[in-house]
Design a protein around this motif. Sequence first.
Motif, PDB file in Angstrom:
ATOM      1  N   PRO A 150       0.811  -1.098  -0.064  1.00  0.00           N
ATOM      2  CA  PRO A 150      -0.119  -0.097  -0.188  1.00  0.00           C
ATOM      3  C   PRO A 150       0.934   1.200   0.042  1.00  0.00           C
ATOM      4  N   ILE A 151       0.402   2.180  -0.592  1.00  0.00           N
ATOM      5  CA  ILE A 151       1.077   3.624  -0.734  1.00  0.00           C
ATOM      6  C   ILE A 151       1.709   4.107   0.413  1.00  0.00           C
ATOM      7  N   GLU A 152       0.774   4.051   1.533  1.00  0.00           N
ATOM      8  CA  GLU A 152       1.158   4.477   2.625  1.00  0.00           C
ATOM      9  C   GLU A 152       2.456   3.751   3.256  1.00  0.00           C
ATOM     10  N   ILE A 153       2.533   2.638   3.124  1.00  0.00           N
ATOM     11  CA  ILE A 153       3.555   1.483   3.750  1.00  0.00           C
ATOM     12  C   ILE A 153       4.921   1.817   2.753  1.00  0.00           C
ATOM     13  N   LYS A 154       4.571   1.862   1.613  1.00  0.00           N
ATOM     14  CA  LYS A 154       5.597   1.674   0.650  1.00  0.00           C
ATOM     15  C   LYS A 154       6.730   2.916   1.074  1.00  0.00           C
ATOM     16  N   TRP A 155       6.336   4.037   1.418  1.00  0.00           N
ATOM     17  CA  TRP A 155       7.235   5.055   1.858  1.00  0.00           C
ATOM     18  C   TRP A 155       8.204   4.688   2.992  1.00  0.00           C
ATOM     19  N   TYR A 156       7.691   3.877   3.614  1.00  0.00           N
ATOM     20  CA  TYR A 156       8.573   3.526   4.696  1.00  0.00           C
ATOM     21  C   TYR A 156      10.099   2.956   4.162  1.00  0.00           C
ATOM     22  N   LEU A 157       9.792   2.151   3.163  1.00  0.00           N
ATOM     23  CA  LEU A 157      11.071   1.302   2.253  1.00  0.00           C
ATOM     24  C   LEU A 157      11.902   2.318   1.588  1.00  0.00           C
ATOM     25  N   THR A 158      11.010   3.261   0.816  1.00  0.00           N
ATOM     26  CA  THR A 158      11.669   4.051  -0.171  1.00  0.00           C
ATOM     27  C   THR A 158      11.868   5.546   0.254  1.00  0.00           C
ATOM     28  N   GLY A 159      11.483   6.026   1.345  1.00  0.00           N
ATOM     29  CA  GLY A 159      11.337   7.372   1.687  1.00  0.00           C
ATOM     30  C   GLY A 159      12.643   8.048   1.434  1.00  0.00           C
ATOM     31  N   ALA A 160      12.705   9.479   1.149  1.00  0.00           N
ATOM     32  CA  ALA A 160      13.818  10.328   0.950  1.00  0.00           C
ATOM     33  C   ALA A 160      14.692  10.400   2.172  1.00  0.00           C
ATOM     34  N   VAL A 161      14.196  10.108   3.286  1.00  0.00           N
ATOM     35  CA  VAL A 161      15.339  10.191   4.360  1.00  0.00           C
ATOM     36  C   VAL A 161      16.160   8.953   4.647  1.00  0.00           C
ATOM     37  N   HIS A 162      15.985   7.929   3.608  1.00  0.00           N
ATOM     38  CA  HIS A 162      16.968   6.935   3.620  1.00  0.00           C
ATOM     39  C   HIS A 162      18.399   7.159   2.938  1.00  0.00           C
ATOM     40  N   ASP A 163      19.218   6.635   3.731  1.00  0.00           N
ATOM     41  CA  ASP A 163      20.488   6.471   2.936  1.00  0.00           C
ATOM     42  C   ASP A 163      20.683   4.828   2.761  1.00  0.00           C
ATOM     43  N   HIS A 164      20.274   4.591   1.277  1.00  0.00           N
ATOM     44  CA  HIS A 164      20.043   3.037   1.031  1.00  0.00           C
ATOM     45  C   HIS A 164      21.273   2.631   0.897  1.00  0.00           C
ATOM     46  N   GLY A 165      21.369   1.003   1.206  1.00  0.00           N
ATOM     47  CA  GLY A 165      22.545   0.420   0.981  1.00  0.00           C
ATOM     48  C   GLY A 165      23.645   0.338   1.953  1.00  0.00           C
ATOM     49  N   GLN A 166      23.277   0.852   3.041  1.00  0.00           N
ATOM     50  CA  GLN A 166      24.222   0.639   4.190  1.00  0.00           C
ATOM     51  C   GLN A 166      24.407  -0.807   4.778  1.00  0.00           C
ATOM     52  N   ARG A 167      25.806  -1.308   4.967  1.00  0.00           N
ATOM     53  CA  ARG A 167      26.130  -2.253   5.587  1.00  0.00           C
ATOM     54  C   ARG A 167      26.188  -2.251   7.089  1.00  0.00           C
ATOM     55  N   PHE A 168      25.288  -2.985   7.758  1.00  0.00           N
ATOM     56  CA  PHE A 168      25.295  -3.372   8.919  1.00  0.00           C
ATOM     57  C   PHE A 168      24.823  -4.762   9.102  1.00  0.00           C
ATOM     58  N   ASP A 169      25.187  -5.185  10.282  1.00  0.00           N
ATOM     59  CA  ASP A 169      24.767  -6.738  10.651  1.00  0.00           C
ATOM     60  C   ASP A 169      23.279  -6.804  11.558  1.00  0.00           C
ATOM     61  N   TRP A 170      22.971  -8.098  11.615  1.00  0.00           N
ATOM     62  CA  TRP A 170      21.504  -8.267  12.160  1.00  0.00           C
ATOM     63  C   TRP A 170      21.486  -7.565  13.630  1.00  0.00           C
ATOM     64  N   GLN A 171      22.659  -7.483  14.317  1.00  0.00           N
ATOM     65  CA  GLN A 171      22.319  -7.015  15.598  1.00  0.00           C
ATOM     66  C   GLN A 171      22.042  -5.400  15.587  1.00  0.00           C
ATOM     67  N   GLU A 172      22.596  -4.834  14.579  1.00  0.00           N
ATOM     68  CA  GLU A 172      22.686  -3.192  14.267  1.00  0.00           C
ATOM     69  C   GLU A 172      21.180  -3.068  13.684  1.00  0.00           C
ATOM     70  N   PHE A 173      20.896  -4.126  12.901  1.00  0.00           N
ATOM     71  CA  PHE A 173      19.314  -4.231  12.428  1.00  0.00           C
ATOM     72  C   PHE A 173      18.287  -3.924  13.484  1.00  0.00           C
ATOM     73  N   VAL A 174      18.405  -5.014  14.324  1.00  0.00           N
ATOM     74  CA  VAL A 174      17.545  -5.248  15.353  1.00  0.00           C
ATOM     75  C   VAL A 174      17.815  -3.905  16.447  1.00  0.00           C
ATOM     76  N   GLY A 175      18.842  -3.667  16.663  1.00  0.00           N
ATOM     77  CA  GLY A 175      18.960  -2.372  17.369  1.00  0.00           C
ATOM     78  C   GLY A 175      18.628  -1.123  16.811  1.00  0.00           C
ATOM     79  N   ARG A 176      18.246  -0.742  15.580  1.00  0.00           N
ATOM     80  CA  ARG A 176      17.790   0.376  14.951  1.00  0.00           C
ATOM     81  C   ARG A 176      16.133   0.049  14.963  1.00  0.00           C
ATOM     82  N   VAL A 177      15.655  -1.060  14.789  1.00  0.00           N
ATOM     83  CA  VAL A 177      14.355  -1.217  14.800  1.00  0.00           C
ATOM     84  C   VAL A 177      13.850  -1.047  16.195  1.00  0.00           C
ATOM     85  N   SER A 178      14.287  -1.433  17.017  1.00  0.00           N
ATOM     86  CA  SER A 178      14.425  -1.170  18.501  1.00  0.00           C
ATOM     87  C   SER A 178      14.113   0.196  19.072  1.00  0.00           C
TER      88      SER A 178
END
Length: 135
Positions: free
Chosen positions: A50-78
Amino acid sequence: MNFDEFTGQAQHRLGMPGTGETLRAIRATLMTLGQRIPEGNAEDLAASLPIEIKWYLTGAVHDHGQRFDWQEFVGRVSDIEGTDPADAAYHARVVIDLVHEQVPESDFQQLRDMLPEGEDAENWRKLFEVVDADE
């Protein structure tokens, strides 16, 4: 699936009492995933959402393609969600399972293929535990 159906499914699966908490879990997971994967892959994955959800993945605030591990992923989500890491990891798995049901299999396989294969591959597989349990 429209926005209300998507968030309703997520809320039900996550067992959350309200839409606000549900949206925070969705936003935290998809924003962080959007930071981790290349922009083109984020756009492919988001195309069926849905368009309202799509933005979370593609929004302009992203710096796409960052290299971080699973623990960093979980930490950021948290941090974004404002919850503890164990809950954030579970929420991410559930949100990814819902995304899996909405996107073409080729786009989802592309997501799997771009996450690390080496030492951290086993950790990243945790993101797909709910998806894999359903199959």
